[in-house]
Design an enzyme around this catalytic site. Sequence first.
Site, short mmCIF file in Angstrom:
data_model
loop_
_atom_site.label_atom_id
_atom_site.label_comp_id
_atom_site.label_asym_id
_atom_site.label_seq_id
_atom_site.Cartn_x
_atom_site.Cartn_y
_atom_site.Cartn_z
CE LYS A 203 75.90 24.17 26.60
NZ LYS A 203 76.57 23.97 27.92
NE ARG A 213 79.53 31.23 27.66
CZ ARG A 213 79.68 31.14 26.35
NH1 ARG A 213 80.00 32.23 25.66
NH2 ARG A 213 79.52 30.00 25.73
CE LYS A 226 82.16 27.61 27.13
NZ LYS A 226 81.28 27.33 28.28
CD GLU A 242 76.74 14.96 19.39
OE1 GLU A 242 76.69 14.17 20.37
OE2 GLU A 242 77.80 15.49 19.02
CE LYS A 257 72.27 26.10 27.72
NZ LYS A 257 73.17 25.84 28.87
#
Length: 334
Positions: A203, A213, A226, A242, A257
């Site tokens: 992600k 959002r 983030k 990951e 994503k």
Amino acid sequence: MPESVVAPFPFSRPRRTRQAPWIRDLARENSVGTGDLIWPIFIREGADVEEPISSMPGVNRLSVDRAAIAAERAADLGIPCVALFPNTPRERLSEDCEEAWNPDNLVNTATRAIKRMVPEIGVMLDVALDPYSIHGHDGILRGDEIVNDETLVALEKQALAQAEAGADILGPSDMMDGRIGVIRQALESNDFPNTIIMSYAAKYASAFYGPFRDAVGASGQLKGDKKTYQMDPANGDEALREVAIDLSEGADMVMVKPGMPYLDVCRRVKERFGAPTYAYQVSGEYAMLAGACDNGWLDRDRAVAESLIAFKRAGCDGVLTYFAMEFAEKMATE
């Protein structure tokens, strides 16, 4: 991939297999159907409510009763799974995100309602704290730091509440280190051995999340960014690391994503691991396509279909997309 052998022109004429619809169908390498799609639904408070989202034209927030009806329609069209996201009332947001594991929060309540009305459809819920946090982050904020291990405790409680509500798939989307192992162990220890984990394994810290959002009511709450937990868009090898970690910790499926800007990552993940691989055609991707179509710049049916087949061509087994219902309805008329 085997090396192709091609005769010289005119003995080789690639247009031979393009000359009519029947041969194009016969030679088609990839296809996308309703069974490849997961439909995201935004849930809000109230009854008999359908509220448009201005930044995602054609997408609405639905009250729980409307969401159950919509899920029934999705199942009738052959969509196998819906993904639920809450628009949590502001008074229920907090620093420590306790609403995330409230058994009666919006998505848990909607899960039970959908399962009562449409038991055959799959329900997927996100495991992440951002829809419940006053600061808009996916984890617990202490000072200026998103604290990893304290967040894992909260995610474990959230995951168990979702499994108890009847969620079929949990989608950890927080990007905290170690969260898949913690959640899998909790599920095994609490008699949820069949609950599926679809990890948001790769992600990215993307610019394409803005309309989402808005949809969950978090656009004005995010403090900072983030980038300390979501991935750098410049990195591809890191995505493979990951994914490897999440599979080793017990993920059943993995997700990339956003989707279309990261088709190369989708391909690399599928080729390297062979695990069920999905992409999320996120809110910004939807808004771009929908906006261009609404302005008459693109043919909507063709553009949507072409965008979805791109995921299958890149190796994805399925796609989370806000276009799922309209694509399914279009297919039902053909």
